[in-house]
Design an enzyme around this catalytic site. Structure first.
Site, short mmCIF file in Angstrom:
data_model
loop_
_atom_site.label_atom_id
_atom_site.label_comp_id
_atom_site.label_asym_id
_atom_site.label_seq_id
_atom_site.Cartn_x
_atom_site.Cartn_y
_atom_site.Cartn_z
N LYS B 49 -6.61 21.58 44.08
CA LYS B 49 -6.27 22.67 45.47
C LYS B 49 -7.34 23.04 46.39
CE LYS B 49 -3.87 25.89 47.28
NZ LYS B 49 -2.27 25.87 47.87
N GLY B 50 -7.22 23.00 47.51
CA GLY B 50 -8.11 23.27 48.46
C GLY B 50 -8.84 24.67 48.18
N ASN B 73 6.17 23.95 53.54
CA ASN B 73 5.59 25.13 52.58
C ASN B 73 4.48 25.70 53.60
OD1 ASN B 73 2.65 24.70 52.03
ND2 ASN B 73 3.21 22.46 52.14
N ALA B 74 4.47 27.17 53.34
CA ALA B 74 3.43 27.84 54.14
C ALA B 74 2.77 28.75 52.81
CB ALA B 74 4.20 28.76 54.98
N GLY B 76 -0.22 29.02 52.55
CA GLY B 76 -1.57 30.00 53.14
C GLY B 76 -2.63 29.51 52.16
N CYS B 134 -7.09 22.85 59.76
CA CYS B 134 -7.27 24.34 59.66
C CYS B 134 -7.40 24.80 60.90
CB CYS B 134 -8.32 24.93 58.78
SG CYS B 134 -7.81 24.63 56.96
N LYS B 169 -9.36 14.49 55.40
CA LYS B 169 -7.85 14.43 55.33
C LYS B 169 -7.46 15.03 56.59
CE LYS B 169 -3.95 16.28 52.62
NZ LYS B 169 -3.60 16.79 51.27
N GLY B 269 2.26 13.69 45.77
CA GLY B 269 2.17 15.14 45.78
C GLY B 269 3.70 15.71 45.34
#
Lengths: 271, 310
Positions: B49-50, B73-74, B76, B134, B169, B269
């Site tokens: 995960k980021g 998905n959001a 965040g 981002c 990515k 994913g």
């Protein structure tokens, strides 16, 4: 591979409409399907259909384990397209089941006034809890159920509930049975009869109902556990999609599938 | 026909993977959540995960919404932050046999560099995947990954602060993804991975509000596969570095399509949400296909697309 958990395939035994929009689905599962604690849920997905894409989290209403097979019943309400597909499933249709998942209701020791508050389909995860509490409660403990629905014909499973509960008090929005108004209104009137140090409450229902419960119990030290729901994707705590806003130190969000679906009432920020 | 197990090893620059099946960032947590379901050590790699410099709480709910053939998905970018990641999440991953690839992001070039530098020094991290989808808050929210110069600068900057292999990515929400891939390659990227999610929206017509708290979100799942596949194909033609394919891979057949158009490896994913053992099924299916076609090595199929039906 018995070492790893996986999806289980459920075969529909029956799928009956008990009341308008409310269905009881019964399915056979392999014997390996684990025993669920009251309040745990499964992610259900109809096999061989493109829609709904994601599984739906549904509480286990009844679970029976026999030799060589397992059976569960799920009580659900049709609220949208996904649950609408469930209503169409027939005997012989198959579903993918992930679970049991989540944290169930926790027993609270030393309480002899046990209260359950159910709003609408919120009765679904509370019914197995009622049965468990009936078996395991301390001698002399009372089990009082407050059960509200929009109309009298939408109250489900009263017969079995009457056998397990000390008292049942009914509320209906339209007054067709019992107290006219929300179940929290009915419960509010009785609240003063429950000594806080002897009482524990378990509640499940619409968000607005649980928010009202948090207001009613704000100044009272009565432990209250609630079961909440949120849209889910993975169901195992990986995707962070199903969070609810939580109070206290640490992260502001908790996962309904992993830390929940059962939470302490005052762990949650009710908006 | 030979039933010898085909060779499944692929290399992404210096990185050697035992097979081309990886899990996508954001869909597999920090590894532990799916450990009860999948023998993690059979995976090619896990992309964590980021991670950002500071912890992030993520968006208010509702964070997800189903669509036809997929989901929005959001989340965040909720994550524990790089310090807590190293202290609490990395130890578990260190015990696994696959390379640990950490996805990173930031709000400014400096933040990206800082996270990259810290992770470059952490024991047990084998590569970085840089999420450039981002917004750059220093440049009025312009998304890094939508600007060729920022792509180049970002990649170059990260390569100066770490020796780890760097995978960039890419976001599909651009006019020409191959042009951006070329910029990343020029900046020194060891590989590119694509696609990240497509920007989308869903509305509750009864309440007349968006289904997501943040209004828009990222679309993923089978519905995006044709777009992802086309973009991988376009990028493969324009860069020499390995391309990792992501987007709607649910089955071995899906994964093979990406390998055939030239992806060196794939990421799985959303499929994990439908079937927690999806990665294992995909792995088995790729092997079975290779055996059926008499191929000894998965690299034989990579980039084997015949572009004409003649």
């Amino acid at each position: 591979m018995p070492k790893f958990k996986k999806l289980h395939v459920g075969e529909i035994l029956s799928n009956r409409e008990l009341a308008e929009g409310h269905y009881l689905m019964s399915m056979a599962l392999p014997a390996a399907f684990p025993e669920a604690a009251p309040g745990q849920f499964v992610l259900v997905r109809a096999k061989d259909r493109a829609f709904p894409f994601l599984g739906r989290p549904l509480g286990i209403y009844v679970q029976e384990k026999g030799k060589g097979e397992s059976r569960i019943e799920i009580l659900y309400r049709v609220v949208g397209r996904g649950s609408g597909v469930f209503a169409l499933l027939k005997k012989g249709d198959r579903v993918d089941i992930l679970g049991p998942l989540g944290q169930g209701f926790r027993p609270v020791r030393g309480r002899d006034r046990i209260v359950l508050v159910a709003g609408g389909i919120g009765i679904a995860p509370l019914a197995p809890l009622v049965r468990r509490l009936r078996q395991k409660r301390p001698a002399g403990a009372t089990l009082d159920l407050y059960y509200g629905a929009r109309r009298a014909d939408l109250l489900i499973g009263l017969g079995a509930l009457r056998k397990a509960c000390s008292t049942i008090r009914i509320a209906t929005d339209d007054g067709s049975r019992g107290f006219k108004g929300p179940v929290t209104g009915l419960f509010a009137g009785d609240l003063k009869h429950y000594p806080p140090e002897r009482t524990v409450i378990y509640a499940c229902g619409p968000h607005a109902m649980l928010k009202k419960m948090s207001e009613l119990l704000e100044r009272l030290p009565i432990p209250c556990q609630v079961s909440v729901e949120e849209r889910m994707a993975c169901g195992v705590g990986a995707c962070l999609g199903c969070v609810i806003e939580a109070k206290g130190a640490g992260k502001p969000y908790k996962r309904v599938c992993k830390e929940g679906p059962v939470f302490d009432l005052n762990e949650i920020v009710w908006r | 026909m030979s039933r010898i197990k085909p060779r499944m090893e692929v290399s992404i620059g210096k990185l050697k993977l035992q097979n081309p099946v990886m899990t996508a960032s954001g869909t597999f947590g920090y590894g532990e959540e799916y450990a009860p379901y999948v023998d993690l050590n059979r995976l090619g790699a896990v992309i964590v995960k980021g991670i950002s410099l500071e912890p992030r709480a993520g968006n208010p709910p509702p964070r997800i919404m189903e669509t036809e053939g997929g989901m929005l998905n959001a989340i965040g970018l909720e994550n524990v932050g790089v310090s807590v990641f190293i202290r609490e999440k990395l130890p578990f991953l260190r015990n696994c046999s696959f390379p640990v690839i950490v996805n990173i992001f930031g709000e400014s070039l400096d933040e990206y560099k800082r996270v990259a530098e810290i992770l470059g020094q952490a024991k047990g991290v084998h590569a970085l995947e840089v999420n450039i989808s981002c917004p750059n808050v220093e440049k009025g929210g312009l998304v890094f990954g939508c600007d060729p110069d920022l792509c180049y600068e970002m990649t170059r900057a990260i390569k100066t602060v770490t020796d780890l292999p760097v995978i960039v990515k890419l976001t599909p929400n651009v006019t020409d993804i191959a042009a951006l891939a070329v910029c990343c390659e020029a900046g020194g990227a060891d590989a590119v991975s694509l696609i990240n999610t497509l920007k989308g929206m869903s509305v509750d017509i009864e309440k007349r509000v968006p289904h997501l708290n943040r209004v828009t979100g990222g679309l993923s799942g089978p519905v995006v596969k044709p777009v992802a596949l086309r973009m991988v194909w376009e990028v493969v033609k324009k860069v020499s570095i390995p391309v990792i394919g992501i987007g709607g891979i649910m089955t071995a057949e899906d994964a093979l399509a990406f390998l055939i158009v030239g992806a060196r490896a794939v990421q799985v994913g959303t499929a994990n949400f439908i079937n927690p053992r999806a990665t294992m099924d995909i792995l088995k299916g790729i092997e079975a296909y290779l055996i059926r076609h008499g191929m000894r090595d998965v690299n034989d199929i990579i980039g084997s697309l015949k572009e004409s039906v003649e």
